[in-house]
Design an enzyme around this catalytic site. Structure first.
Site, PDB file in Angstrom:
ATOM      1  CG  PHE A  56      -0.260   0.459   2.497  1.00 40.37           C
ATOM      2  CD1 PHE A  56      -0.125   1.814   2.785  1.00 40.37           C
ATOM      3  CD2 PHE A  56       0.263  -0.457   3.401  1.00 40.37           C
ATOM      4  CE1 PHE A  56       0.518   2.233   3.952  1.00 40.37           C
ATOM      5  CE2 PHE A  56       0.908  -0.042   4.558  1.00 40.37           C
ATOM      6  CZ  PHE A  56       1.030   1.303   4.832  1.00 40.37           C
TER       7      PHE A  56
ATOM      8  CE  LYS B 169      -2.886  -8.336  -4.559  1.00 40.47           C
ATOM      9  NZ  LYS B 169      -3.268  -7.356  -3.500  1.00 40.47           N
TER      10      LYS B 169
ATOM     11  CD  GLU C 141      -5.652  -5.945   0.147  1.00 42.15           C
ATOM     12  OE1 GLU C 141      -4.646  -5.713  -0.543  1.00 42.15           O
ATOM     13  OE2 GLU C 141      -5.684  -6.822   1.032  1.00 42.15           O
TER      14      GLU C 141
ATOM     15  CB  SER D 156       4.915  -7.435   5.626  1.00 39.97           C
ATOM     16  OG  SER D 156       3.847  -8.245   5.215  1.00 39.97           O
TER      17      SER D 156
ATOM     18  CB  CYS E 283      10.371  -0.301   2.710  1.00 35.76           C
ATOM     19  SG  CYS E 283      11.014   0.255   1.152  1.00 35.76           S
TER      20      CYS E 283
ATOM     21  CD  GLU F  76       8.396  -2.922   8.255  1.00 35.33           C
ATOM     22  OE1 GLU F  76       7.701  -3.922   8.000  1.00 35.33           O
ATOM     23  OE2 GLU F  76       8.935  -2.233   7.380  1.00 35.33           O
TER      24      GLU F  76
HETATM   25  P1  NAD Z   1       1.561  -6.570   3.002  1.00 35.02           P
HETATM   26  O1  NAD Z   1       2.599  -7.621   3.091  1.00 35.02           O
HETATM   27  O2  NAD Z   1       0.445  -6.593   3.977  1.00 35.02           O
HETATM   28  O3  NAD Z   1       0.872  -6.590   1.552  1.00 35.02           O
HETATM   29  C1  NAD Z   1       1.646  -6.645   0.371  1.00 35.02           C
HETATM   30  C2  NAD Z   1       0.828  -7.346  -0.703  1.00 35.02           C
HETATM   31  O4  NAD Z   1       0.564  -8.681  -0.282  1.00 35.02           O
HETATM   32  C3  NAD Z   1      -0.517  -6.691  -0.972  1.00 35.02           C
HETATM   33  O5  NAD Z   1      -0.748  -6.673  -2.358  1.00 35.02           O
HETATM   34  C4  NAD Z   1      -1.496  -7.589  -0.247  1.00 35.02           C
HETATM   35  O6  NAD Z   1      -2.763  -7.641  -0.869  1.00 35.02           O
HETATM   36  C5  NAD Z   1      -0.830  -8.945  -0.314  1.00 35.02           C
HETATM   37  N1  NAD Z   1      -1.165  -9.792   0.844  1.00 35.02           N
HETATM   38  C6  NAD Z   1      -1.577  -9.374   2.061  1.00 35.02           C
HETATM   39  N2  NAD Z   1      -1.759 -10.429   2.870  1.00 35.02           N
HETATM   40  C7  NAD Z   1      -1.451 -11.538   2.158  1.00 35.02           C
HETATM   41  C8  NAD Z   1      -1.427 -12.945   2.460  1.00 35.02           C
HETATM   42  N3  NAD Z   1      -1.735 -13.398   3.668  1.00 35.02           N
HETATM   43  N4  NAD Z   1      -1.039 -13.790   1.490  1.00 35.02           N
HETATM   44  C9  NAD Z   1      -0.685 -13.337   0.280  1.00 35.02           C
HETATM   45  N5  NAD Z   1      -0.698 -12.026  -0.053  1.00 35.02           N
HETATM   46  C10 NAD Z   1      -1.062 -11.127   0.872  1.00 35.02           C
HETATM   47  O7  NAD Z   1       2.342  -5.172   3.053  1.00 35.02           O
HETATM   48  P2  NAD Z   1       1.723  -3.718   3.155  1.00 35.02           P
HETATM   49  O8  NAD Z   1       1.201  -3.509   4.540  1.00 35.02           O
HETATM   50  O9  NAD Z   1       0.842  -3.424   2.004  1.00 35.02           O
HETATM   51  O10 NAD Z   1       3.048  -2.843   2.946  1.00 35.02           O
HETATM   52  C11 NAD Z   1       3.928  -2.532   3.966  1.00 35.02           C
HETATM   53  C12 NAD Z   1       5.096  -3.495   4.031  1.00 35.02           C
HETATM   54  O11 NAD Z   1       5.795  -3.507   2.797  1.00 35.02           O
HETATM   55  C13 NAD Z   1       6.127  -3.101   5.064  1.00 35.02           C
HETATM   56  O12 NAD Z   1       6.582  -4.275   5.698  1.00 35.02           O
HETATM   57  C14 NAD Z   1       7.229  -2.470   4.248  1.00 35.02           C
HETATM   58  O13 NAD Z   1       8.499  -2.491   4.842  1.00 35.02           O
HETATM   59  C15 NAD Z   1       7.181  -3.305   3.032  1.00 35.02           C
HETATM   60  N6  NAD Z   1       7.805  -2.639   1.901  1.00 35.02           N
HETATM   61  C16 NAD Z   1       8.998  -3.123   1.467  1.00 35.02           C
HETATM   62  C17 NAD Z   1       9.624  -2.507   0.405  1.00 35.02           C
HETATM   63  C18 NAD Z   1      10.933  -3.024  -0.106  1.00 35.02           C
HETATM   64  O14 NAD Z   1      11.278  -2.706  -1.218  1.00 35.02           O
HETATM   65  N7  NAD Z   1      11.674  -3.809   0.652  1.00 35.02           N
HETATM   66  C19 NAD Z   1       9.033  -1.401  -0.214  1.00 35.02           C
HETATM   67  C20 NAD Z   1       7.808  -0.953   0.257  1.00 35.02           C
HETATM   68  C21 NAD Z   1       7.194  -1.586   1.314  1.00 35.02           C
END
Ligand code: NAD
Length: 498
Positions: free
Chosen positions: A149, A173, A176, A226, A281, A383
C-alpha cells in the site's frame, strides 16, 4: 458508493466474486469506495488476455515499445496533480509526498525508454574457426507484480515499466487499500498506445495472490510487502517453478558519529523518521548515536523539532505528514508504543493522544520518541511502520556497525560523519543492502538497483536497473557457423576450443 473494478484487456472488468474490500479516506476514517476482490476466475481472465496480447507486443521492435513508454511518461506527467490527489486521498500521505511517489516511478519509466540500448545483447566474432556467438534477452511471456500500500505508484512502475518494455505482458495485483492509482496507470498506458492486455490490473487479497502463484502461464512474480508474506510468496512461487523476487520489511538504522554535522542530522532524521508517517520501507525508525554527548544532544534537538512538527490532513500543504493508512494499522502502532513502554524503553514523546480538530475519526497518530531502546526488545527487533523513532545508544563505532548488521532486516542504513575513512569502513563492513553516507534515505536512482539483504529480500535479483531487465528476460545464446564444402568434424566428441 463508488466501485473500483479490475482493468483487463484495456477495459474495466466487473468483479464476479461478490467479495469487496473497503477503501477508506484515512483523513476522515470513512469508507469512500469499495474494491472488487478477485477469485481465480477473474485472475485467469486477465492472464488469458495477457497471453493473447503478448506475442505481438514482443514482436514489436524495441524502439516502438520505447515510444509507448515515452508517451506514457508524458501522460503521467500531464496528470500529476490528479494522480497525486487521488493517491493522497486513499493512502493519507501528503500531496508533495504523493508527487514524489509518482515521480520516482516515472524515473524507472525513463530508464525503460532506453530499452533498445539495454537489450542489445552480446556478440563474439570468431569464437572458434568460423564460429560466431551471440546472445539475446527474450521476454518471459506473462509476468505478475504484487505491490504494497505504501507506494501505490512507484512500486508498480518499478515492475511493469521494465517488464513491459522488454516485451512481457503484465498482471498487476496492487494493494487493496489504495487501488485507484494503479488502475489510472493502466488506463494511461492504454491511452499512450500500449496494446490492450499488456498491462492488466487485478485487485484482491490472499485469494488473488494465491491464484497468481498457482497459475501455470505466469512465469515470474515480483513481490514487495511485509517479510512473512514475501517469504511465503517466494516459497510458493518458486515451488511452482516461477522466477520470484520478493522484497520484505525493514528496520533501517541511522548511525550518528560524534563528528557529524548535527544540524544536518536533525533535519534529515526528522524527515526520514516521520515523513509519510513512517510508512516507508526506507524510513529511518532507529537512530544510533555514538557516545553519550552525541546521544544527549540528538535527543534534546529531536524533542524540540517534534514540538514544531505539523501533522495534518493529506491535502494540507503545511502538513509534514498525514494519517496512517487504516484504523487497524494505527492500532498496531499504538500497541507497539505500549509494548515499548512495558519493555522498559523510555517513552520521551507519546503520539497516541494526538487528535486533529474536525478529523477526530481520521487515522492520525502523533510523532513518538523512545530513548534507551535495547536490542532485546521486541519493539526494536520488529518493524513498526509508523511515526515512531527509537534511540539505541552505542558506545563505540564497532558497536554501531554491529547493530544494523545483526538485525534481522537489512534494507537500508545511513551513516552521518565528516570522516571519509570511517564512512568507507562502515560501507564495507555493514551487512545491509543499501547504504547512505550523510544521506538519510538511500533509495538508488532508477538505473541502479533497489534491494535489501537478509529478511528484507528473498531471491537473487534486485528491482529495476539492469537487474530488473535480467529478472524479466531469459538469455538465449546462439553459436553459429556456416561451413564450406563437406569437411565434417567427428560428432561424437564434445567440441572444445583446444
Ligand atoms: P503486506 O505484506 O500486507 O501486503 C503486500 C501485498 O501482499 C498486498 O498486495 C497484499 O494484498 C498482499 N497480501 C496481504 N496479505 C497476504 C497474504 N496473507 N497472502 C498473500 N498475499 C497477501 O504489506 P503492506 O502492509 O501493504 O506494505 C507494507 C510493508 O511492505 C512493510 O513491511 C514495508 O516495509 C514493506 N515494503 C517493502 C519494500 C521493499 O522494497 N523492501 C518497499 C515498500 C514496502
Amino acid at each position: 458508493m463508488r466501485d473500483i473494478q479490475h482493468f483487463v484487456s484495456g477495459a474495466a472488468l466487473a468483479g464476479t466474486s461478490g467479495r469487496f474490500g473497503d477503501v477508506f479516506d484515512p483523513n476522515t476514517g470513512e469508507v469512500q469506495a469499495r474494491v472488487a476482490l478477485a477469485t481465480p476466475v477473474e485472475l485467469d481472465a486477465a492472464v488469458q488476455a495477457a497471453a493473447a496480447a503478448q506475442p505481438a507486443w514482443a514482436a514489436t521492435n524495441p524502439q516502438r515499445r520505447a515510444r509507448v513508454m515515452f508517451e506514457f511518461k508524458r501522460l503521467v506527467e500531464a496528470r500529476m496533480d490528479e494522480l497525486a490527489a487521488l493517491l493522497s486521498s486513499e493512502h493519507g500521505k501528503v500531496i508533495a509526498d504523493s508527487r514524489g511517489d509518482v515521480q520516482r516511478g516515472l524515473e524507472v519509466i525513463e530508464f525503460a525508454c532506453g530499452i533498445p540500448h539495454v537489450l542489445k545483447g552480446e556478440y563474439t566474432e570468431g569464437a572458434g574457426p568460423g564460429i560466431d556467438i551471440y546472445s539475446m534477452r527474450q521476454p518471459l511471456g506473462v509476468v505478475a507484480g504484487i505491490t504494497p500500500f505504501n507506494f501505490p505508484a512507484m512500486i508498480p512502475m518499478w515492475m511493469f515499466g521494465i517488464a513491459i518494455a522488454v516485451g512481457n505482458a503484465f498482471i498487476l495485483k496492487p494493494s487493496e487499500k489504495d487501488p485507484s492509482v494503479p488502475v489510472r496507470l493502466g488506463e494511461l498506458f492504454l491511452e499512450a498506445g500500449g496494446p490492450a492486455g499488456i498491462l492488466n490490473v487485478v485487485h484482491g487479497d490472499k485469494v488473488a495472490v494465491d491464484a497468481i502463484l498457482a497459475h501455470p502461464l505466469i512465469k515470474a512474480v515480483s513481490f514487495v510487502g511485509s517479510s512473512d508474506i514475501a517469504q511465503y510468496v517466494y516459497a510458493a512461487g518458486t515451488a511452482n517453478g516461477k522466477r520470484v523476487q520478493a522484497m520484505g520489511g525493514a528496520k533501517n538504522h541511522g548511525v550518528i558519529l560524534p563528528d557529524a554535522d548535527m544540524d544536518q542530522v536533525v533535519n534529515d532524521i526528522m524527515g526520514a523518521a516521520f515523513g509519510s508517517a513512517g510508512e516507508r520501507c526506507m524510513a529511518l525508525p532507529v537512530v544510533v548515536p555514538v557516545g553519550r554527548k552525541t546521544a544527549d544532544e540528538l535527543r534534546e534537538r529531536v524533542v524540540a523539532e517534534i514540538e514544531t512538527l505539523k501533522v495534518g490532513i493529506s491535502s494540507d500543504p503545511a502538513a509534514q505528514y498525514g494519517p496512517v493508512v487504516s484504523a487497524a494499522h494505527r492500532q498496531k502502532i499504538a500497541d507497539y508504543i505500549a509494548l515499548g513502554k512495558d519493555e522498559g524503553a523510555e517513552l520521551v514523546v507519546d503520539g497516541r493522544g494526538f487528535s486533529l480538530q474536525g478529523y477526530e475519526k481520521g487515522f492520525f497518530i502523533g510523532p513518538t520518541l523512545f530513548d534507551n531502546v535495547t536490542t532485546g526488545m521486541k519493539t526494536y527487533q520488529e518493524e513498526i511502520f509508523g511515526p515512531v523513532l527509537q534511540i539505541v545508544r552505542a558506545e563505540t563505532f564497532d558497536e554501531a556497525v554491529a547493530l544494523p548488521s545483526r538485525h534481522q532486516y537489512g534494507n537500508g542504513v545511513a551513516l552521518y560523519t565528516r570522516s571519509g575513512r570511517a564512512a568507507r569502513e562502515f560501507a564495507q563492513r555493514v551487512e545491509v543492502g543499501m547504504v547512505g553516507i550523510n544521506v538519510p534515505i538511500p533509495v538508488p536512482v532508477a538505473y541502479h538497483t533497489f534491494g535489501g539483504w537478509k529478511r528484507s529480500a528473498f531471491g537473487d535479483t534486485n528491482q529495476h536497473g539492469v537487474e530488473g531487465v535480467k529478472f524479466y528476460t531469459k538469455v538465449k545464446t546462439v553459436t553459429q557457423r556456416w561451413p564450406e564444402g563437406d569437411a565434417h568434424d567427428s560428432a561424437f566428441i564434445i567440441p572444445t576450443m583446444k
